[in-house]
Design an enzyme around this catalytic site. Structure first.
Site, mmCIF file in Angstrom:
data_model
loop_
_atom_site.group_PDB
_atom_site.id
_atom_site.type_symbol
_atom_site.label_atom_id
_atom_site.label_comp_id
_atom_site.label_asym_id
_atom_site.label_seq_id
_atom_site.Cartn_x
_atom_site.Cartn_y
_atom_site.Cartn_z
ATOM 1 N N HIS A 85 -9.858 19.009 -0.797
ATOM 2 C CA HIS A 85 -9.674 17.565 -1.037
ATOM 3 C C HIS A 85 -10.698 16.867 -0.134
ATOM 4 O O HIS A 85 -10.356 16.272 0.878
ATOM 5 C CB HIS A 85 -8.237 17.201 -0.656
ATOM 6 C CG HIS A 85 -7.782 15.838 -1.070
ATOM 7 N ND1 HIS A 85 -8.598 14.920 -1.693
ATOM 8 C CD2 HIS A 85 -6.570 15.230 -0.932
ATOM 9 C CE1 HIS A 85 -7.896 13.821 -1.923
ATOM 10 N NE2 HIS A 85 -6.668 13.977 -1.459
ATOM 11 N N LYS A 131 -0.778 17.820 -25.150
ATOM 12 C CA LYS A 131 -0.664 18.530 -26.438
ATOM 13 C C LYS A 131 -1.384 19.874 -26.371
ATOM 14 O O LYS A 131 -1.597 20.526 -27.387
ATOM 15 C CB LYS A 131 -1.284 17.694 -27.562
ATOM 16 C CG LYS A 131 -0.619 16.354 -27.767
ATOM 17 C CD LYS A 131 -1.305 15.596 -28.897
ATOM 18 C CE LYS A 131 -0.757 14.190 -29.017
ATOM 19 N NZ LYS A 131 -1.625 13.336 -29.831
ATOM 20 N N ARG A 150 -2.119 7.165 -3.988
ATOM 21 C CA ARG A 150 -3.192 6.515 -3.229
ATOM 22 C C ARG A 150 -4.582 7.026 -3.577
ATOM 23 O O ARG A 150 -5.515 6.238 -3.612
ATOM 24 C CB ARG A 150 -2.904 6.523 -1.736
ATOM 25 C CG ARG A 150 -2.938 7.803 -1.040
ATOM 26 C CD ARG A 150 -2.000 7.790 0.130
ATOM 27 N NE ARG A 150 -0.671 8.127 -0.347
ATOM 28 C CZ ARG A 150 0.442 7.668 0.144
ATOM 29 N NH1 ARG A 150 0.441 6.848 1.134
ATOM 30 N NH2 ARG A 150 1.583 8.052 -0.366
ATOM 31 N N THR A 151 -4.734 8.304 -3.872
ATOM 32 C CA THR A 151 -6.082 8.808 -4.150
ATOM 33 C C THR A 151 -6.628 8.200 -5.447
ATOM 34 O O THR A 151 -7.784 7.774 -5.508
ATOM 35 C CB THR A 151 -6.082 10.349 -4.224
ATOM 36 O OG1 THR A 151 -5.542 10.852 -3.002
ATOM 37 C CG2 THR A 151 -7.477 10.899 -4.413
ATOM 38 N N ARG A 179 -8.586 15.461 -10.299
ATOM 39 C CA ARG A 179 -7.506 16.104 -9.535
ATOM 40 C C ARG A 179 -6.820 17.075 -10.488
ATOM 41 O O ARG A 179 -6.461 16.702 -11.612
ATOM 42 C CB ARG A 179 -6.500 15.089 -9.019
ATOM 43 C CG ARG A 179 -5.262 15.767 -8.460
ATOM 44 C CD ARG A 179 -4.377 14.860 -7.665
ATOM 45 N NE ARG A 179 -4.956 14.546 -6.375
ATOM 46 C CZ ARG A 179 -4.266 14.051 -5.356
ATOM 47 N NH1 ARG A 179 -2.981 13.822 -5.476
ATOM 48 N NH2 ARG A 179 -4.851 13.785 -4.208
HETATM 49 C C1 NCD Z 1 -2.536 14.776 -0.193
HETATM 50 C C2 NCD Z 1 -2.823 15.579 -1.435
HETATM 51 O O1 NCD Z 1 -2.554 15.144 -2.542
HETATM 52 O O2 NCD Z 1 -3.347 16.657 -1.252
HETATM 53 N N1 NCD Z 1 -2.265 13.430 -0.403
HETATM 54 C C3 NCD Z 1 -3.231 12.539 -0.668
HETATM 55 O O3 NCD Z 1 -4.232 12.819 -1.279
HETATM 56 N N2 NCD Z 1 -3.045 11.313 -0.171
HETATM 57 C C4 NCD Z 1 -1.544 15.418 0.664
HETATM 58 C C5 NCD Z 1 -0.171 15.610 0.126
HETATM 59 O O4 NCD Z 1 0.104 15.434 -1.057
HETATM 60 O O5 NCD Z 1 0.676 15.964 0.940
#
Ligand code: NCD
Length: 331
Positions: free
Chosen positions: A134, A82, A54-55, A104
């Site tokens: 986050h 690599k 989703r992110t 990320r």
């Molecule tokens: C979170 C994450 O990746 O930190 N999820 C997200 O961004 N929707 C929380 C999780 O992975 O539990």
């Protein structure tokens, strides 16, 4: 603001500007034509070294709704697999003319390094680094809380524009140790004036938690029944960050975890009628949250996802549109 790395960097004014801008963005998303010309000609790179559904999709949607060009760069299938370093990856993105990099990374601090090492002159947005931060998740959570508990209940602006979260109580429950969502939320909720209680088993409490601006409890029933939170935010049990990926080292069995720390219909019955239930996703249904709790009328989990697009549009807009925006700056 040049980057969005951590909620601890945000003043109350910064946070309110982001939330209020997100409310304007959300209003544009109910129009038939959702796309705005604001970031036409700008390039946003999604740089994902860790899995995400989703992110990543949310940032991609947000950038596209603002008419930016979007490049998705995931570590799998790229030269990173690599052995290419973060520095070389950054130099490549620089050469491609990235205006913003959404990153990320499994290593806490990687977005900070990308922002400050001088490899790039793009705006860096942290989309989750290790167990650290986050920030856009915390902003979308605050946006959702404000909309439900200030806007809709207050009878004023339905999004609660301009308001902070003073006087609201938020319980954050579960695997706090591994959660960047918890860390980001504790800082932002405090900045916005809310009171936070963390609830987790003793083995999943981070070292040094007593310095965080919140209370802690090991007792979920007591927190729900006695403290009467306005929002209950469930955290995913992050088995992939536990030894062997089983969770076994941190709690005796999944059944026992659920019995003490799972949100279910009985526990919902301990809460005031207005209390909302949140989860950042992905959920382990049957472990930290039962299907009845996840699908109950109190759950705002799907709305959190929708609000994520508006919040990320606001972040990209505020970081990128600044002075050098082309025409079409008006919302
Ligand atoms: C979170 C994450 O990746 O930190 N999820 C997200 O961004 N929707 C929380 C999780 O992975 O539990």
């Amino acid at each position: 603001m040049k980057h969005l790395l951590s909620t601890t960097d945000l003043s109350k004014d910064d946070a309110l500007l982001l939330l209020d801008t997100a409310a304007q963005m959300a209003a544009t998303q109910s129009r038939e034509i959702k796309k705005l010309p604001t970031l036409r000609g700008r390039t946003v790179v999604n740089l994902f070294f860790e899995d995400s559904t989703r992110t990543r999709i949310s940032f991609e949607t947000a950038a596209k709704r603002l008419s930016a060009d979007v490049i998705n760069f995931s570590a799998k299938g790229s030269s990173v697999s690599k052995g290419e370093s973060l520095k070389d990856t950054a130099l490549t993105l620089h050469a491609m003319g990235a205006d913003a990099v959404v990153v990320r990374h499994w290593a806490s601090g990687a977005p900070y390094q990308l922002a400050h090492a001088g490899w790039l002159d793009a705006a860096v947005l942290n989309a989750g680094d290790g167990t650290h931060q986050h920030p856009t998740q915390a902003l979308l959570d605050a946006f959702t809380i404000r909309r439900h508990l200030v806007g809709r209940r207050g009878g004023g602006d339905p999004d609660g524009v301009g308001a902070d979260l003073a006087g609201l109580r938020v319980a954050i429950v579960g695997d706090v140790l591994h959660s960047r969502v918890a860390r980001s939320n504790v800082a932002l909720l405090r900045t916005l004036g809310a009171d936070v209680t963390l609830v987790s088993p003793p083995t999943l409490v981070p070292v040094g938690v007593e310095t965080w601006p919140c209370r802690t409890s090991y007792d979920l029933d007591a927190t729900l029944a006695d403290w009467q939170p306005d929002a209950v935010m469930m955290l995913r049990v992050q088995r992939e960050r536990m030894s062997g990926g089983t969770g076994g080292a941190f709690f005796p069995s999944p059944l026992e975890y659920t019995r003490y720390y799972g949100l279910d219909a009985r526990r919902l019955g301990l809460l005031p009628d207005h209390t909302i239930v949140m989860h950042p996703g992905p959920m382990n249904r049957g472990l930290e949250i039962s299907a009845e709790a996840a699908d109950s009328d109190r759950a705002v989990i799907v709305e959190q996802v929708a609000n994520g697009v508006a919040v990320r549009m606001a972040a990209l807009y505020l970081l990128l549109a600044g002075d050098h925006s082309a025409e079409g700056n008006d919302l």
